[in-house]
Design a protein around this motif. Structure first.
Motif, PDB file in Angstrom:
ATOM      1  N   PHE A 121       0.837  -1.208   0.000  1.00 43.38           N
ATOM      2  CA  PHE A 121       0.000   0.000   0.000  1.00 43.38           C
ATOM      3  C   PHE A 121       0.868   1.253   0.000  1.00 43.38           C
ATOM      4  O   PHE A 121       0.570   2.239  -0.662  1.00 43.38           O
ATOM      5  CB  PHE A 121      -0.903  -0.037   1.233  1.00 43.38           C
ATOM      6  N   ASP A 122       1.961   1.206   0.764  1.00 47.41           N
ATOM      7  CA  ASP A 122       2.902   2.331   0.832  1.00 47.41           C
ATOM      8  C   ASP A 122       4.070   2.043  -0.110  1.00 47.41           C
ATOM      9  O   ASP A 122       4.767   1.052   0.029  1.00 47.41           O
ATOM     10  CB  ASP A 122       3.406   2.484   2.272  1.00 47.41           C
ATOM     11  N   GLU A 123       4.272   2.913  -1.087  1.00 45.10           N
ATOM     12  CA  GLU A 123       5.330   2.691  -2.068  1.00 45.10           C
ATOM     13  C   GLU A 123       6.729   2.748  -1.471  1.00 45.10           C
ATOM     14  O   GLU A 123       7.685   2.244  -2.048  1.00 45.10           O
ATOM     15  CB  GLU A 123       5.218   3.724  -3.201  1.00 45.10           C
ATOM     16  N   GLY A 124       6.865   3.322  -0.278  1.00 43.47           N
ATOM     17  CA  GLY A 124       8.166   3.402   0.359  1.00 43.47           C
ATOM     18  C   GLY A 124       8.580   2.116   1.065  1.00 43.47           C
ATOM     19  O   GLY A 124       9.710   2.010   1.560  1.00 43.47           O
ATOM     20  N   ILE A 125       7.686   1.148   1.122  1.00 45.06           N
ATOM     21  CA  ILE A 125       7.982  -0.128   1.794  1.00 45.06           C
ATOM     22  C   ILE A 125       8.637  -1.083   0.815  1.00 45.06           C
ATOM     23  O   ILE A 125       8.178  -1.230  -0.332  1.00 45.06           O
ATOM     24  CB  ILE A 125       6.695  -0.747   2.370  1.00 45.06           C
ATOM     25  N   ASP A 126       9.701  -1.735   1.254  1.00 46.63           N
ATOM     26  CA  ASP A 126      10.401  -2.710   0.428  1.00 46.63           C
ATOM     27  C   ASP A 126       9.919  -4.120   0.802  1.00 46.63           C
ATOM     28  O   ASP A 126      10.175  -4.585   1.914  1.00 46.63           O
ATOM     29  CB  ASP A 126      11.911  -2.589   0.650  1.00 46.63           C
ATOM     30  N   PRO A 127       9.221  -4.833  -0.093  1.00 44.55           N
ATOM     31  CA  PRO A 127       8.725  -6.183   0.229  1.00 44.55           C
ATOM     32  C   PRO A 127       9.845  -7.159   0.582  1.00 44.55           C
ATOM     33  O   PRO A 127       9.662  -8.052   1.407  1.00 44.55           O
ATOM     34  CB  PRO A 127       8.001  -6.616  -1.050  1.00 44.55           C
ATOM     35  N   VAL A 128      11.034  -6.992  -0.032  1.00 44.84           N
ATOM     36  CA  VAL A 128      12.151  -7.897   0.258  1.00 44.84           C
ATOM     37  C   VAL A 128      12.608  -7.717   1.705  1.00 44.84           C
ATOM     38  O   VAL A 128      12.857  -8.700   2.421  1.00 44.84           O
ATOM     39  CB  VAL A 128      13.318  -7.641  -0.717  1.00 44.84           C
ATOM     40  N   ALA A 129      12.710  -6.478   2.160  1.00 48.36           N
ATOM     41  CA  ALA A 129      13.118  -6.216   3.542  1.00 48.36           C
ATOM     42  C   ALA A 129      12.090  -6.788   4.513  1.00 48.36           C
ATOM     43  O   ALA A 129      12.447  -7.345   5.561  1.00 48.36           O
ATOM     44  CB  ALA A 129      13.281  -4.708   3.761  1.00 48.36           C
ATOM     45  N   GLN A 130      10.798  -6.674   4.172  1.00 50.54           N
ATOM     46  CA  GLN A 130       9.760  -7.235   5.036  1.00 50.54           C
ATOM     47  C   GLN A 130       9.866  -8.754   5.105  1.00 50.54           C
ATOM     48  O   GLN A 130       9.731  -9.355   6.181  1.00 50.54           O
ATOM     49  CB  GLN A 130       8.379  -6.831   4.519  1.00 50.54           C
ATOM     50  N   ALA A 131      10.117  -9.379   3.960  1.00 51.43           N
ATOM     51  CA  ALA A 131      10.218 -10.835   3.933  1.00 51.43           C
ATOM     52  C   ALA A 131      11.418 -11.306   4.755  1.00 51.43           C
ATOM     53  O   ALA A 131      11.330 -12.294   5.495  1.00 51.43           O
ATOM     54  CB  ALA A 131      10.341 -11.325   2.489  1.00 51.43           C
ATOM     55  N   LYS A 132      12.533 -10.619   4.650  1.00 51.69           N
ATOM     56  CA  LYS A 132      13.715 -10.986   5.433  1.00 51.69           C
ATOM     57  C   LYS A 132      13.469 -10.794   6.923  1.00 51.69           C
ATOM     58  O   LYS A 132      13.949 -11.587   7.752  1.00 51.69           O
ATOM     59  CB  LYS A 132      14.919 -10.144   4.991  1.00 51.69           C
ATOM     60  N   ALA A 133      12.724  -9.751   7.279  1.00 48.05           N
ATOM     61  CA  ALA A 133      12.425  -9.509   8.689  1.00 48.05           C
ATOM     62  C   ALA A 133      11.571 -10.640   9.273  1.00 48.05           C
ATOM     63  O   ALA A 133      11.785 -11.074  10.411  1.00 48.05           O
ATOM     64  CB  ALA A 133      11.709  -8.171   8.851  1.00 48.05           C
ATOM     65  N   ILE A 134      10.617 -11.150   8.486  1.00 46.56           N
ATOM     66  CA  ILE A 134       9.768 -12.245   8.954  1.00 46.56           C
ATOM     67  C   ILE A 134      10.606 -13.493   9.207  1.00 46.56           C
ATOM     68  O   ILE A 134      10.473 -14.168  10.235  1.00 46.56           O
ATOM     69  CB  ILE A 134       8.665 -12.550   7.923  1.00 46.56           C
ATOM     70  N   VAL A 135      11.498 -13.803   8.271  1.00 44.31           N
ATOM     71  CA  VAL A 135      12.349 -14.990   8.413  1.00 44.31           C
ATOM     72  C   VAL A 135      13.245 -14.849   9.645  1.00 44.31           C
ATOM     73  O   VAL A 135      13.464 -15.811  10.394  1.00 44.31           O
ATOM     74  CB  VAL A 135      13.187 -15.208   7.138  1.00 44.31           C
ATOM     75  N   LYS A 136      13.751 -13.658   9.859  1.00 45.38           N
ATOM     76  CA  LYS A 136      14.614 -13.409  11.011  1.00 45.38           C
ATOM     77  C   LYS A 136      13.859 -13.612  12.325  1.00 45.38           C
ATOM     78  O   LYS A 136      14.372 -14.235  13.264  1.00 45.38           O
ATOM     79  CB  LYS A 136      15.165 -11.981  10.929  1.00 45.38           C
TER      80      LYS A 136
END
Length: 357
Positions: free
Chosen positions: A250-265
């Motif tokens: 929804f927010d163009e400033g959000i990086d989906p890759v960074a979010q995915a890595k954060a979940i795995v972490k």
């Protein structure tokens, strides 16, 4: 009904009834002898898994569960009546722990199978038990034995084959509503699921599996941030995790890759065994990406994430790409299902033993 997956209760089994001191007194029988009966056994406390329950809310408000004491013995060789046992019905998947020692007392995985939590005390002996050739008029008796008392912590882990993992608003609730009979709350504004949802997915005749949707995770969840960490335990019995990623945030400033890595972490911080479970990548909301940009965006995402496992491109809202994913999930779940050992006819077992002898 409110979803409750933790509760603390106190249980107390019944005490045994006391023995009786009594003597036979009848006309023309001057030395009747002792006839005091034993006390009755106290009631025990059992737990039983019930398929019709899916929450521990009953134990949030009823925290004390006591069985009755056994009746005391009486004269004329009458034993006291045993007290009735009490049965606590809990959802399938409940883990019962001792609140003081943290020892696991029971794991309720088989429906309608009673598990003893607290044993009732045995009844005391009446003076009948103490009669000997040299002690023909005993006046001894014993009190009943006390029943067990425990403080228990109940923890529910839902039984599901597949778990949905992802950030809030990744589309997990929309996906489970699209592929199963579950109907979680869905709306066109950002919010997160507050409790787990279960749905049965039909992949064909006699082909089905269960999916669990838990509240979304955020960075810092393993330290207690957000809601998701409270429900990660519900993924520990799954055979497969689907990591759902919003490819068009929804927010163009959000990086989906960074979010995915954060979940795995966060997953690895919470539980290494959960991190090691098979995990597939599901890229959702592709209908929000122009058709000519989809392939390039997916390739860039997978490359930056350094993902080597299966990847599925779907739109849960538009119901695109769901059937191939459902069929693949079913094949994986069926291949890794725990098969019951074949039943052996004991007659042939005995014959084989005799032949060897």
């Amino acid at each position: 009904m409110k979803f409750v997956d933790e509760a603390t209760i106190d249980i107390a089994a019944g005490n045994g009834g006391a023995g009786c001191v009594s003597f036979r007194r009848e006309k023309f029988i001057p030395f009747g002898g002792p006839n005091g009966g034993d006390g009755g056994r106290g009631g025990s406390v059992y737990a039983v898994a019930d398929r019709n329950l899916n929450t521990l809310i009953d134990y949030r408000y009823a925290r004390r569960h006591e069985a009755r004491n056994g009746e005391p013995g009486r004269g004329s060789d009458q034993f006291g009546a045993a007290a009735e046992d009490i049965v606590l019905r809990m959802p399938v998947g409940t883990i019962v722990k001792d609140a003081e020692t943290d020892e696991v007392l029971a794991e309720l995985l088989v429906p309608d199978e009673p598990v003893l939590l607290a044993k009732g005390g045995d009844g005391g002996f009446g003076n009948m038990h103490f009669k000997t050739s040299t002690n023909r008029a005993p006046r001894q008796k014993t009190p009943g034995w006390p029943g067990d008392q425990k403080k228990l912590r109940l923890e529910l882990r839902v039984l599901a084959d597949v778990g949905l993992l992802g950030m809030p608003n990744a589309g997990k609730s929309t996906l489970i509503a699209a592929i199963s009979n579950a109907r979680p709350k869905i709306a066109d504004y950002p919010f997160t699921t507050l409790h787990p949802n279960l749905g049965v997915v039909r992949a064909g005749p006699d082909r089905s599996f269960v999916v669990a949707d838990i509240p979304g995770l955020i960075e810092g969840a393993s330290e207690g941030a957000g809601l998701g960490h409270q429900f990660l335990r519900h993924l520990q019995r799954t055979r497969l995790l689907l990591h759902l990623v919003d490819i068009a945030p929804f927010d163009e400033g959000i990086d989906p890759v960074a979010q995915a890595k954060a979940i795995v972490k966060e997953l690895r911080k919470y539980d290494e065994s959960l991190y090691q479970k098979p995990r597939w990548l599901v890229l959702n909301k592709l209908d929000m990406v122009p058709a000519e940009e989809r392939e390039a965006r997916v390739k860039d995402f997978v490359k930056r994430l350094r993902w080597k496992g299966p990847v599925f491109q779907i739109s849960a809202l538009a119901r695109q790409g769901l059937d191939p994913m459902v069929q693949s999930i079913y094949e994986h779940v069926a291949a890794h299902a725990e098969k019951a050992p074949p039943e052996v006819d004991r007659r042939f077992e005995a014959e084989a033993g005799g032949a060897d002898a």
